[in-house]
Design a protein around this motif. Structure first.
Motif, PDB file in Angstrom:
ATOM      1  N   GLN A 100      37.542  13.338  52.312  1.00 45.12           N
ATOM      2  CA  GLN A 100      37.992  13.645  50.950  1.00 45.12           C
ATOM      3  C   GLN A 100      39.487  13.940  50.884  1.00 45.12           C
ATOM      4  OE1 GLN A 100      35.824  13.319  48.377  1.00 45.12           O
ATOM      5  NE2 GLN A 100      34.484  12.578  50.003  1.00 45.12           N
ATOM      6  N   LYS A 132      43.311  13.652  50.149  1.00 50.95           N
ATOM      7  CA  LYS A 132      44.028  12.936  49.097  1.00 50.95           C
ATOM      8  C   LYS A 132      45.224  12.204  49.691  1.00 50.95           C
ATOM      9  CE  LYS A 132      46.496  13.488  44.724  1.00 50.95           C
ATOM     10  NZ  LYS A 132      46.939  14.410  43.656  1.00 50.95           N
ATOM     11  N   GLY A 171      45.953  16.689  52.079  1.00 49.78           N
ATOM     12  CA  GLY A 171      46.178  15.254  52.028  1.00 49.78           C
ATOM     13  C   GLY A 171      47.374  14.850  52.865  1.00 49.78           C
TER      14      GLY A 171
END
Length: 608
Positions: free
Chosen positions: A269, A271, A347
């Motif tokens: 997950q 980013k 991320g």
């Protein structure tokens, strides 16, 4: 003589008094289990049979009603048997005893654990038949009994476990028919037995990655054809989604730098940020936003478009082998290491010439900052907070060393790399020097990296790092917490003291003058017994021989008050020899003051 009413009243009073002092049923069951497992005196020391409530005991978790719901006793070296009394813990949901040397049979009373969702007895020496009473545990989802010595048939009653999703019975001595329903379990393993599965039978002994049921050949063929058609449909849908996303990108404010998407990396997950987005967030990577600087680059404070505060690590020399490896290593490790005491990666961003990592902003910066660089008016770390930081850091490192697969070595444990969130909870950060370790290897040979004063002597002399290398760095960090001083401080030469903090503390410990080393910012608001305990743990962690240092799980237990006295007594008996060897190794380096030294971070560079 008492009247009838008086007699009844006194009997009731006695009954109430008896009930208030009689051991709780949970306590009796747990104590019986402890005795049956041959638990050593240094283990589970706070399991007091005279307590009514066991919820404060080590390795015991309870719900809000003080019901025991979890026992985690894996890899603790138990060699006894399983007590039938465990069956009285009817609120228990998780029982983990894997990795010990428990013998005997599984008591039939285990069938009374009707709330159990996980039973893990893997890698022990259990024998006999699997009791059919386990079929009574209708809530059971995980049944892991592999790598034992079970014999006989798999009981048909296990087919009643409709909630079961993981069944591991491999590497035993089981034989005979496998109940048909068990082939429908999502994940199973019957290999290493004498069961009716495998080459000469219609069902395989281990489930495939897709799940459970294994139909006849025609159904399999139909399934394959359906799968291919489904895959083609999925590819078409993904193509349409990709085109739609490309159209949306054209309407966004942030546009990727040319070539930024050439080498995409997908990790769960996480980013993927546009470079322009991070440039704006950090005010064009302004020097005013620099939070810190390490061997691979600078860390900037940033604010995203949604007002989320972040820390952006901008790696330098990406195109060099070291820089690229640092990025790949950090992203890979943060993606698999998830723990409340480890820094979470939000991320990343990649361009042909840049690598950037995005983390949550730690409001209270680092432990090193709070110890030595705070501004007037900012709070000083009090003693209870320092204890909490010590335990939180230990738990984070324990997770890296003992619960990640493959295991992870940090290789630069120090106060500057332990961050503090808004609640002053410890968060271990900066995995730029971390090392993925194959679980079959005990150490890794490499060139030395790290920060002088925090590096273990065997790492300096041989280039071999292991989990015990981190333990050494952790011990130095404990001394930083207690003293507020740096690991290397040349100003101590003015007082004819040791440059190395470790040697300085050892000297004061031998002279029984530990009070002289405690951080003056604490203003004597600390518990001297706890200070002495923390220093002793630090000295155990910094022994010159890596084999004699505790592992991080032992450090956690010692911080929680279990097993320190025994280890300390052993250490005192051999410290003279170790001190001589340590001084010999340290003598290989010239610690004379040099104006070119940066005392905050004397970094060693080299290949990973």
């Amino acid at each position: 003589m008492f009247s009838g009413e008086e007699l009844v009243f006194k009997v009731l009073i006695l009954a109430c008094l008896y009930s208030s002092v009689s051991p709780d049923a949970q306590v009796e069951a747990l104590h019986a289990m402890k005795n049956a497992l041959n638990v050593s005196a240094s283990q589970l020391a706070n399991w007091n049979p005279n307590q009514v409530n066991p919820c404060t005991w080590t390795k015991v978790d309870c719900d809000d009603s003080n019901n025991v719901i979890k026992l985690s006793l894996s890899s603790m070296g138990f060699s006894g048997i399983l007590s039938p009394k465990i069956g009285e813990l009817t609120t228990l949901r998780t029982l983990s005893l894997q990795g010990n040397d428990i013998t005997g049979e599984i008591p039939k009373a285990f069938g009374n654990l009707t709330s159990l969702t996980m039973l893990n007895l893997e890698n022990n020496s259990l024998s006999g038949e699997i009791p059919s009473s386990l079929g009574n545990i209708k809530s059971l989802r995980f049944l892991i009994l592999s790598q034992n010595n079970f014999t006989g048939a798999i009981p048909d009653s296990l087919s009643n476990l409709q909630a079961l999703i993981d069944l591991q019975l491999g590497s035993n001595g089981l034989s005979g028919q496998i109940p048909e329903h068990l082939f429908q379990v999502t994940r199973y393993n019957f290999t290493g037995n004498y069961l009716n599965c495998g080459r000469n039978f219609p069902q395989p002994c281990v489930s495939d990655s897709g799940g459970s049921s294994h139909k006849p050949r025609i159904a399999t063929i139909v399934g394959v054809i359906g799968g291919v058609l489904g895959l083609l449909l999925l590819v078409g849908l993904l193509f349409l989604v990709w085109k739609g996303r490309r159209k949306r990108y054209k309407r966004e404010v942030f546009v990727d730098v040319a070539g930024e998407v050439d080498r995409r990396i997908e990790f769960g997950q996480l980013k993927r940020f546009a470079w322009r987005e991070l440039q704006i967030a950090t005010d064009s990577f302004s020097e005013n936003n620099v939070l810190g600087q390490g061997g691979f680059g600078k860390v900037y404070k940033g604010v995203l478009a949604d007002n989320t505060k972040v820390a952006v690590k901008r790696l330098i020399n990406y195109e060099s082998p070291g820089g690229d490896k640092a990025f790949q290593c950090e992203v890979e490790m943060i993606s698999v290491a998830v723990h409340r005491n480890l820094l979470r990666l939000i991320g990343f961003c990649t361009t042909p010439t840049e690598r950037l990592l995005v983390y949550p902003f730690m409001q209270n910066l680092s432990v090193a900052y709070r110890l030595r660089e705070i501004k007037p008016g900012e709070p000083v770390l009090d003693w209870p907070t320092r204890k909490r930081i010590a335990l939180g850091t230990a738990r984070g490192l324990e997770y890296l060393h003992e619960h990640c697969n493959p295991k992870i070595i940090h290789r630069d444990v120090k106060a500057a790399n332990v961050l503090l969130d808004e609640d002053f909870e410890a968060v271990v950060g900066d995995f730029g020097l971390a090392k993925l370790v194959d679980v079959r290897k005990t150490n890794v040979t490499t060139q030395v990296r790290g920060t002088m004063g925090h590096i273990a002597p065997e790492y300096l002399s041989t280039g071999k790092s292991s989990g015990r290398t981190d333990v050494f760095g952790y011990g130095i960090m404990l001394l930083e917490l207690v003293t507020g001083q740096r690991a290397i401080d040349f100003s101590r030469l003015e007082e004819e003291d040791d440059v190395l903090l470790l040697d300085h503390v050892k000297k004061l410990e031998r002279e029984t003058r530990l009070y002289a080393i405690v951080d003056q910012n604490l203003n004597e608001n600390y518990n001297m017994i706890e200070v002495e305990m923390m220093i002793r743990i630090a000295l155990l962690c910094t022994q010159s021989s890596p084999e004699e240092r505790p592992v991080m799980s032992e450090v956690v237990r010692m911080l929680e008050g279990e097993g320190l006295a025994e280890r300390w007594e052993e250490w005192q008996n051999v410290e003279v020899t170790h001190r001589q060897e340590y001084e010999r190794l340290q003598g290989r380096f010239n610690w004379e003051e040099d104006s070119t030294y940066n005392q905050d971070a004397v970094e060693l560079s080299g290949g990973r």
